[in-house]
Design a protein around this motif. Structure first.
Motif, short mmCIF file in Angstrom:
data_model
loop_
_atom_site.label_atom_id
_atom_site.label_comp_id
_atom_site.label_asym_id
_atom_site.label_seq_id
_atom_site.Cartn_x
_atom_site.Cartn_y
_atom_site.Cartn_z
N SER A 259 -2.47 1.24 -11.25
CA SER A 259 -1.36 0.55 -10.59
C SER A 259 -1.81 -0.25 -9.38
N PHE A 260 -3.00 0.07 -8.83
CA PHE A 260 -3.42 -0.65 -7.62
C PHE A 260 -4.89 -1.03 -7.60
N GLY A 261 -5.71 -0.56 -8.49
CA GLY A 261 -7.09 -1.01 -8.59
C GLY A 261 -8.03 -0.52 -7.52
N GLY A 262 -7.76 0.63 -6.95
CA GLY A 262 -8.63 1.18 -5.92
C GLY A 262 -8.89 2.65 -6.14
N HIS A 263 -9.71 3.22 -5.28
CA HIS A 263 -9.98 4.66 -5.36
C HIS A 263 -8.72 5.44 -5.02
N SER A 264 -8.66 6.67 -5.50
CA SER A 264 -7.49 7.51 -5.26
C SER A 264 -7.91 8.83 -4.64
#
Length: 309
Positions: A259-264
């Motif tokens: 949903s956002f293209g980054g690390h979680s």
């Protein structure tokens, strides 16, 4: 027979929710499904005689989003690298992390304790031609090999099925000049990785495709990767010896939430396939993996040692 370990490190794989932005809910992964009986998500918790699947923490009590340099250093040294720095560091290790790696990389510690180990990944000719040990642009795994003064696998090793490339199938090598490396199936790559346990006790393999794909928020490629990895895992565990344990984990989340293209901050998977799975029940964080490997599988480490930096 003595225990042997295949450690599959997947960069950027967390356990996410059962939502549309999670490709694990859409991918066809029969190998994983047959092992755990469900899709791999943040509710997965499997404790069976020959398999353990749970989510473990990658944040290590440090504010912010986990990153590669600190996460991988924690995985492959047993130190809490995040706490050591006081923050999460992306990409390549800095001098402080390199110091930790040089003190106790997974390969160096194995060598010191007479455990034959190998970093299964192959390196291209370009790497060897431009090699500079002082370069700031080497990954944690490369630094781990250097710390142990182990050899790097070449493309010749890859051709001889004595290594596995980071992309699994060798697809990224097909357009290089004078290419001699054949395209192979994921299953064959998995078998090649498994066969390294004939000569080695500890085999570490890194695939950073999921992190690359996750950053691009590409659902189709994410599904394709997960299905390819499932076939790769099938090759790894097909007819494996009973004394070979297969461990899968990661440094931080990413691909499980597009949903956002980054690390979680999601927990990362800890998967142990083999008859020693029950020894890892108490593992809760990524920096505990190192100690568990050496103490539970190889019986050579005291826990108190891992508190010292």
């Amino acid at each position: 027979m003595k225990n042997k370990l295949i450690f599959i490190f997947l960069d950027g794989v967390g356990l996410g929710e059962k939502v549309d932005s999670n490709p694990f809910t859409k991918a066809f992964m029969p190998t994983i499904f047959n092992l755990i009986g469900e899709k791999l998500t943040n509710t997965t918790n499997v404790t069976e005689q020959n398999i353990l699947v749970k989510g473990i923490d990658a944040c290590l009590e440090i504010e912010g989003v986990p990153q590669s340099a600190t996460g991988q250093t924690s995985l492959f040294t047993g130190y809490n690298a995040q706490r050591h720095l006081g923050y999460h560091l992306m990409a390549y290790p800095n001098d402080q992390l390199i110091s930790l790696i040089n003190k106790r990389s997974i390969f160096k510690y194995a060598k010191e304790n007479h455990i034959k180990s190998i970093f299964a990944n192959s390196y291209t000719d370009k790497f060897f031609k431009s090699f500079d040990s002082t370069s700031p642009n080497y990954s944690v795994t490369t630094r781990c090999v250097l710390a142990a003064e182990n050899k790097f696998n070449t493309l010749d090793d890859l051709v001889e099925n004595k290594a596995v490339h980071w992309d699994i199938t060798n697809v990224t090598l097909q357009d290089i000049p004078n290419n001699k490396v054949p395209l192979i199936t994921p299953f064959t790559a998995g078998e090649n990785l498994k066969n390294l346990t004939t000569d080695y006790d500890l085999v570490l393999y890194e695939c950073f495709l999921p992190d690359l794909i996750g950053h691009r928020k590409d659902m189709n490629k994410s599904i394709m990767f997960l299905e390819m990895f499932d076939n790769f895992l099938e090759g790894v565990i097909y007819n494996k010896s009973e004394n070979v344990q297969v461990l899968i984990s990661s440094d931080h989340g990413n691909i499980e939430d597009l949903s956002f293209g980054g690390h979680s901050k999601n927990p990362v998977p800890f998967i142990l396939i083999g008859n020693k799975a029950h020894h890892f029940l108490k593992i809760n964080t990524i920096n505990e993996i190192f100690n568990m490997i050496f103490s539970k599988l190889f019986g050579i480490v005291s826990i108190s040692e891992f508190e010292k930096i």
